[in-house]
Design a protein around this motif. Structure first.
Motif, PDB file in Angstrom:
ATOM      1  N   GLY A   1       0.839  -1.183   0.000  1.00  0.00           N
ATOM      2  CA  GLY A   1       0.000   0.000   0.000  1.00  0.00           C
ATOM      3  C   GLY A   1       0.873   1.231   0.000  1.00  0.00           C
ATOM      4  O   GLY A   1       1.974   1.233  -0.568  1.00  0.00           O
ATOM      5  N   LEU A   2       0.401   2.281   0.645  1.00  0.00           N
ATOM      6  CA  LEU A   2       1.125   3.541   0.708  1.00  0.00           C
ATOM      7  C   LEU A   2       1.237   4.017   2.145  1.00  0.00           C
ATOM      8  O   LEU A   2       0.348   3.763   2.969  1.00  0.00           O
ATOM      9  CB  LEU A   2       0.399   4.627  -0.089  1.00  0.00           C
ATOM     10  N   THR A   3       2.325   4.692   2.448  1.00  0.00           N
ATOM     11  CA  THR A   3       2.405   5.500   3.650  1.00  0.00           C
ATOM     12  C   THR A   3       2.361   6.956   3.206  1.00  0.00           C
ATOM     13  O   THR A   3       3.252   7.422   2.488  1.00  0.00           O
ATOM     14  CB  THR A   3       3.701   5.241   4.432  1.00  0.00           C
ATOM     15  N   TYR A   4       1.305   7.668   3.582  1.00  0.00           N
ATOM     16  CA  TYR A   4       1.254   9.096   3.285  1.00  0.00           C
ATOM     17  C   TYR A   4       2.167   9.833   4.246  1.00  0.00           C
ATOM     18  O   TYR A   4       2.221   9.514   5.447  1.00  0.00           O
ATOM     19  CB  TYR A   4      -0.176   9.611   3.392  1.00  0.00           C
ATOM     20  N   VAL A   5       2.885  10.806   3.723  1.00  0.00           N
ATOM     21  CA  VAL A   5       3.875  11.526   4.531  1.00  0.00           C
ATOM     22  C   VAL A   5       3.625  13.026   4.428  1.00  0.00           C
ATOM     23  O   VAL A   5       2.981  13.518   3.482  1.00  0.00           O
ATOM     24  CB  VAL A   5       5.314  11.202   4.068  1.00  0.00           C
ATOM     25  N   ASP A   6       4.159  13.775   5.414  1.00  0.00           N
ATOM     26  CA  ASP A   6       4.050  15.230   5.374  1.00  0.00           C
ATOM     27  C   ASP A   6       5.226  15.815   4.600  1.00  0.00           C
ATOM     28  O   ASP A   6       6.037  15.076   4.004  1.00  0.00           O
ATOM     29  CB  ASP A   6       3.952  15.801   6.790  1.00  0.00           C
ATOM     30  N   ASP A   7       5.369  17.143   4.622  1.00  0.00           N
ATOM     31  CA  ASP A   7       6.424  17.780   3.829  1.00  0.00           C
ATOM     32  C   ASP A   7       7.812  17.551   4.397  1.00  0.00           C
ATOM     33  O   ASP A   7       8.816  17.930   3.791  1.00  0.00           O
ATOM     34  CB  ASP A   7       6.153  19.273   3.671  1.00  0.00           C
TER      35      ASP A   7
END
Length: 535
Positions: free
Chosen positions: A20-26
């Protein structure tokens, strides 16, 4: 999805490996994990259209360590009309029995993350799990839970019913959209531990038709033995129980209307009718429904998923007693201006006759006759109602939300389950809602999704975040974890988020009206027969 992310592989043990995906911040810090389009059933296509969903076989694997199954996109889109009856079939796929899964980043608590199975809305005619964005909620708030959002069959594909088809084929089933939802709940119960979830702490919730679905899923779950019970808590946001669904015999009239619009002779044998219907492409089926007087395909009282005694169980106290026995708690409520959006869905022409016919698409004739006599006793528009479309929106909102929600809650409280119910009302609107809903519609249906899901992909201001946190969000986290909430109300009172952002716990000024409508429809026979409660 154009959002910063990186791959994330998870070992599902005997189910194999998935990516899947790991969403990350900036700053590349993880916000949450996401898996999109994970099958929970075998595709319901070809000869399996209008069959109950079939579980994945025990040998089913999503992928291997060397070649993980890639689930980084989204659920397939069940064939459906657009809100304005458009038919954009470029994304359609009947193979839609899949779910998206959102998982908090970091180590789960002891026992696992709480779990929410979230059922999307859309009048049971359209909708998708694709429009949920939980990155901000799971990374910025105390409401941390695994959220499973299943797709399910809709409209004529999900809720076609006919006694002759049921008699002709043991494989044909009514309410397959509800059966899809149930299988997704069971799949979650069986598999969510591999994602770090707590199988003993599963809530089911939804918005609009998703909330109506959550009611029927709770009803079904209360009817199974304790050993097979799954649901511990329920969220019904902006919808209620509705009425006892139409009978199979009432569904036959709608079925024959569909056949006529498809040029299938009524004299054709039932088995041949089913074969012909399964051979048609979804676009042809949906186009035929647009011409129908009774165009809404919704739940049917089939004595399998929906019991004939369902509303008798509410009125007699059997429903409340079972909720008490299981300790199932409920959050339920409304927006102040629901009717503006409701009035947009396949509205009537500007006369009473057309409104009467439009309501018959959803409700039985005795219910419609009782409603029209109650709301329009002289056959004219009430004061302050500009046209029959607006009148339809108000009546429809009362039936789906305001009045029948109150009637159900009154029955639960009268029979001793008031301590399980947490009511709310929202009169506050976040500024990001202006992108989608006209300002003059106020706090209409759907505007509160940005509050419950912490922006749901849009930005809340700091002031709005503080208001939402104190009004509902900290309590939502406690609710999902199974902790005591700081709700502040007594039975039948309501926790209200006012337009100025303050919270007041107050008496419900609409309660008596809800009771009157509930009793009126009960006397009209719109709540089913008096069958002995099976719970």
């Amino acid at each position: 999805m154009d959002r910063p992310s990186k791959p994330y592989v998870r070992d599902l043990e005997f189910r194999g490996f998935i990516e899947g995906l790991t969403y990350v911040d900036d700053k590349s810090q993880p916000l949450c994990h996401y898996f999109g389009g994970i099958p929970y059933a075998i595709p319901p296509v070809g000869p399996f259209r209008w069959c109950k969903p079939r579980s994945l076989p025990p040998c089913y694997r999503y992928g291997t360590r060397v070649n993980p199954g890639r689930y980084t996109e989204n659920c397939s889109l069940c064939p459906q009309p657009g809100f304005n009856e458009g038919l954009n079939d470029s994304l359609w796929d009947e193979d839609c029995l899949q779910c998206n899964i959102w998982v908090p980043a970091g180590e789960p608590p002891k026992g696992g993350w709480p779990v929410l199975v979230w059922i999307h809305g859309g009048f049971l005619q359209f909708g998708t799990p694709r429009d949920i964005d939980l990155r901000a909620m799971l990374s910025e708030t105390s409401c941390k839970a695994i959220v499973v959002t299943p797709a399910y069959r809709l409209n004529v594909l999900g809720f076609l019913a006919s006694p002759e088809l049921s008699a002709a084929s043991s494989e044909f089933a009514a309410n397959v959209g509800f059966w899809d939802q149930r299988l997704a709940i069971e799949w979650t119960w069986q598999n969510i531990s591999y994602f770090g979830g707590d199988t003993s702490n599963i809530a089911v919730g939804g918005y609009s038709a998703g909330a109506h679905s959550a009611f029927h899923q709770l009803s079904y779950d209360l009817g199974v033995p304790d050993s097979k019970s799954i649901i511990r808590r329920v969220l019904m946001l902006s919808n209620g129980p509705g009425l006892q669904p139409k009978s199979l015999s009432e569904a036959q009239e709608k079925f024959e209307e569909l056949l006529t619009n498809l040029n299938i002779p009524l004299a054709t044998s039932a088995s041949e009718k089913l074969t012909l219907l399964r051979s048609l492409d979804p676009k042809t089926l949906l186009r035929a429904t647009f011409k129908m007087k009774h165009h809404q395909f919704r739940a049917i009282t089939d004595s399998a998923f929906v019991r004939p005694s369902l509303f008798h169980e509410l009125n007699s106290g059997a429903f409340a007693r079972k909720m008490k026995q299981r300790g199932v708690k409920l959050i339920i409520g409304e927006c102040s201006d629901e009717h503006f959006v409701y009035g947009q869905w396949r509205p009537p022409a500007n006369n009473l006759k057309s409104l009467f016919e439009r309501l018959q698409a959803d409700y039985s004739l005795p219910a419609v006759e009782a409603m029209v006599k109650y709301y329009f006793p002289d056959g004219k528009l009430p004061p302050g109602t500009p046209n029959w479309q607006n009148a339809f929106g108000k009546v429809y909102a009362n039936m789906q939300i305001h009045a029948l929600e109150r009637g159900m809650l009154d029955a639960l409280v009268r029979h001793g389950a008031g301590d399980l119910v947490y009511r709310y009302r929202i009169e506050y609107r976040a500024r990001c809602c202006d992108k989608k809903w006209p300002k003059q519609w106020g706090v209409t249906h759907g505007t509160d999704m940005a509050l419950w899901f912490w922006g749901n992909g849009e930005e809340l201001s700091e002031e709005e975040r503080k208001i939402v946190k104190e009004a509902f969000h900290d309590n939502l986290g406690r609710f999902l974890r199974g902790e005591e909430m700081e709700w502040g109300t007594e039975p039948l009172h309501v926790r209200c988020l006012k337009a100025d952002g303050t919270v007041r716990c107050e008496k419900d000024t609409g309660l008596e009206e809800g009771r009157r409508v509930w009793d009126l429809l009960k006397r009209a026979g719109a709540m089913g027969g008096m069958e002995k409660a099976r719970l």
